[in-house]
Write an enzyme that holds these catalytic residues in place. Structure first.
Site: not given
Ligand code: GLY
Length: 361
Positions: A119, A235, A251
């Site tokens: 983990r 993100e 991509h």
């Molecule tokens: N390579 C993009 C990131 O690390 O978010």
């Protein structure tokens, strides 16, 4: 030039990125200070013969695991083999330290091992490629690929430390080195005038791998990435997603022709398309696009979207992109140097014509 330290601020997950040359002593001090019960060094068949022994001796690694070089090692099969080898040592526990010595593939694979072993155990990243130093070793993205796409199985797992030792760049093949400059130019485009102007000033030194120049550029890229990651670690706000400037088309190229371009080369072509979109839909001044394109050309990176890429084929590939949201794909665009954002775009003929730069797309 003394080593410099770039902190990545993430509360309890904060860590330092050390940039310099011949950092074995610093690596040893760090490994010692962490007091791990065992140290596992993961490398690949290209880097291992060149550098594993020196690093193993410095950090007193108990075991070295060498995976075959190449993207195909970033797989569930290779991951399973590493777990088999790790458990066979009978030295694994939650206080183990995994050390990733290699380029982006090793960093992602060994990082994912560290993220999932019991983990999650600590991981130290020792990138040996320029691409891994300026981008992938910092920020905690770890993954393996799946038949359905790249990096589809992974985790955010911040390293405990990153050591960017420029000594390793001496043995990096030229094409790989130049390819990484695609990511450096990307960082300049989205970070701001300072790095863009720095690259314009020192392009020749960078091409010649001048150490003082490299140090400044690597550090600048890492400082920017550290700030973005501190702001948007996993993100969620859209800020970190802007690091994917040029990556949507890249991509597609990598998916359609997996062996043809190195990642930074595909990103270079992707940047050209992203600049066209930025001019068309984000009011980017042509002169800024010309500066960014000029740098890519100066570094000898590819800047032409291949004629074989058909509009329909490209749109189909993009629709499978993991960033798809409803009918739109979120492209990263810039409205000026350092002004990056995401733009939802419908996958239609007009978009294809803009990206491909062909009126008849
Ligand atoms: N390579 C993009 C990131 O690390 O978010």
């Amino acid at each position: 030039m003394d080593a410099t330290v770039v902190p990545v601020s993430l509360d309890q997950r904060s860590y330092d990125v050390v940039v310099g040359e011949r950092l074995l002593e610093q690596m040893r001090d760090f490994a010692e200070s962490e007091k791990p019960t065992s140290i596992f060094l993961v490398t690949d068949s290209n880097v291992g013969p060149l550098h594993a022994e020196a690093v193993q001796n410095a950090i007193v690694a108990n075991h070295v695991f060498t995976v075959p070089a190449g993207e195909s090692s970033k797989s569930l099969v290779q991951l399973g083999k590493l777990f088999d080898q790790l458990f066979a040592t009978r030295h694994v526990d939650r206080h183990s330290l995994i050390v990733a010595l290699g380029g982006g593939m090793v960093g992602d694979l060994a990082g994912f091992v560290a993220a999932t072993l019991l983990r999650g155990v600590r991981c130290m990243q020792v990138p040996t490629s320029l691409l891994a130093m300026v981008d992938s070793s910092v920020g905690g993205k770890t993954a393996v690929n799946h038949a359905s796409g790249k990096n589809l199985i992974g985790a955010f797992h911040q390293p405990a430390a990153v050591f960017c030792d420029m000594h390793f760049l001496r043995t990096l093949p030229k094409r790989e080195y130049v390819s990484a400059l695609g990511e450096v130019v990307k960082t300049a485009a989205i970070s701001g005038e300072d790095l863009l102007a720095m690259l314009e000033d020192c392009a020749d030194g960078l091409i010649g791998r001048d150490l003082v120049t490299l140090h400044r550029v690597i550090e600048a890229c890492i400082r920017f990435k550290a700030e973005v990651v501190s702001d948007d670690e996993i993100e969620t706000t859209g800020r970190r997603a802007t690091l994917n400037f040029g990556h949507t088309l890249a991509h597609v190229l990598e998916a359609l022709w997996p062996e043809r371009w190195l990642h930074g080369e595909a990103v270079s072509i992707g940047i050209i398309a992203a600049l066209r979109l930025s001019v068309a839909r984000a009011k980017l001044d042509e002169s800024v696009a010309a500066r960014v394109t000029g740098l890519l050309r100066k570094f000898g990176l590819p800047t032409v979207v291949p004629d074989e890429l058909q509009a329909r084929q490209m749109l189909e590939c993009m629709s499978a992109d993991k960033k798809r949201a409803g009918q739109a794909v979120h492209f990263v665009v810039i409205s000026d140097v350092g002004q990056a954002g995401t733009l939802p775009c419908k996958l239609d003929d007009e978009l294809a014509a803009t990206l491909l730069g062909r009126g008849d797309a």
